[in-house]
Design an enzyme around this catalytic site. Structure first.
Site, PDB file in Angstrom:
ATOM      1  N   GLU A  85       0.839  -1.200   0.000  1.00  0.00           N
ATOM      2  CA  GLU A  85       0.000   0.000   0.000  1.00  0.00           C
ATOM      3  C   GLU A  85       0.876   1.253   0.000  1.00  0.00           C
ATOM      4  O   GLU A  85       1.741   1.408   0.849  1.00  0.00           O
ATOM      5  CB  GLU A  85      -0.933   0.008   1.227  1.00  0.00           C
ATOM      6  CG  GLU A  85      -1.878  -1.175   1.306  1.00  0.00           C
ATOM      7  CD  GLU A  85      -2.861  -1.221   0.131  1.00  0.00           C
ATOM      8  OE1 GLU A  85      -2.998  -0.214  -0.595  1.00  0.00           O
ATOM      9  OE2 GLU A  85      -3.505  -2.282  -0.047  1.00  0.00           O
ATOM     10  N   ARG A  86       0.621   2.140  -0.939  1.00  0.00           N
ATOM     11  CA  ARG A  86       1.437   3.360  -1.038  1.00  0.00           C
ATOM     12  C   ARG A  86       0.853   4.504  -0.217  1.00  0.00           C
ATOM     13  O   ARG A  86       1.568   5.423   0.151  1.00  0.00           O
ATOM     14  CB  ARG A  86       1.529   3.795  -2.498  1.00  0.00           C
ATOM     15  CG  ARG A  86       2.232   2.770  -3.349  1.00  0.00           C
ATOM     16  CD  ARG A  86       2.965   3.385  -4.494  1.00  0.00           C
ATOM     17  NE  ARG A  86       4.321   3.699  -4.089  1.00  0.00           N
ATOM     18  CZ  ARG A  86       5.291   3.969  -4.957  1.00  0.00           C
ATOM     19  NH1 ARG A  86       5.056   3.981  -6.246  1.00  0.00           N
ATOM     20  NH2 ARG A  86       6.505   4.243  -4.521  1.00  0.00           N
TER      21      ARG A  86
END
Ligand code: PCA
Length: 206
Positions: free
Chosen positions: A79-80
């Site tokens: 997840e960024r």
């Protein structure tokens, strides 16, 4: 290096969560170059981040690896970004709460980026033959809330912390009929080893 690893309890009618199985495995393992603390978090908006936030101040981890499951995904997803919204009207948490359009932190920033070395992690996972991809949405449920709260705490207190969230595919036991993609526990464990090695090697190189 102190590394905190977290997973989640089952939720939404599921009987298990591969992220808490990963935590149980990690508790028994040795990771050369790292002191590891592992914990399973409650799937509730009000309590999911509390044990992590408390540990940030008490144990002062250098790295926080938050894991959860995203049934339907076929890769380890890095997840960024975490966003400042809780909005899952059709999915109650384990306390029966289902907020609509509620901020994670009132008047907090819109979003935080993961501070883990995600590019290197993804390259190394691919080198090990493990399906891995970036994700630009951790959702608007408990995983996003936890990621946001941890990154917010680090930002507010200036903690020199690498932290982020990683979603796992479902485990094979969850969908024996093959109706959703799954990943074997051994592959998930290998992924955690690869992620740890990436971070430890990067730290050693500084
Ligand atoms: N996945 C959920 C919450 C707990 C978990 O493992 C999520 O993606 O928000």
């Amino acid at each position: 290096m102190n590394v905190l690893i977290t997973g989640f309890e089952p939720f939404g009618g599921m009987s298990q969560n591969p992220s808490s199985a990963l935590v149980s495995w990690a508790e028994q393992e040795v990771f050369p170059g790292a002191d590891v603390k592992a914990m399973t978090l409650p799937v509730t908006y009000s309590k999911c981040a509390e044990p992590v936030v408390e540990t940030l101040h008490r144990w002062k981890p250098d790295v926080v690896l938050l894991f959860g499951v995203a049934a339907g995904r076929q890769a380890v997803t890095l997840e960024r970004i975490a966003v400042n919204i809780e909005d899952a009207p059709g999915l109650t948490d384990n306390d029966g709460e289902a907020p609509v359009d509620r901020p994670v932190v009132k008047d907090g920033p819109d979003a935080y980026f993961s501070t883990l070395p995600l590019r290197s992690i993804m390259e190394n996972l691919h080198e090990e033959g493990i399906p891995a991809a970036f994700s630009y949405s951790a959702g608007t449920y408990i995983c996003n809330t936890t990621m946001y709260r941890v990154l917010h705490e680090a930002a507010e207190h200036g903690l020199p912390l690498q932290a982020g969230f990683i979603h796992l595919p479902a485990s094979p036991d969850m969908f024996p009929d093959g109706s959703k993609p799954t990943m074997a526990p051994e592959t998930v464990q290998k992924a955690l080893r690869t992620i740890m090695n990436t971070i430890i090697k990067k730290e050693a190189a500084v």
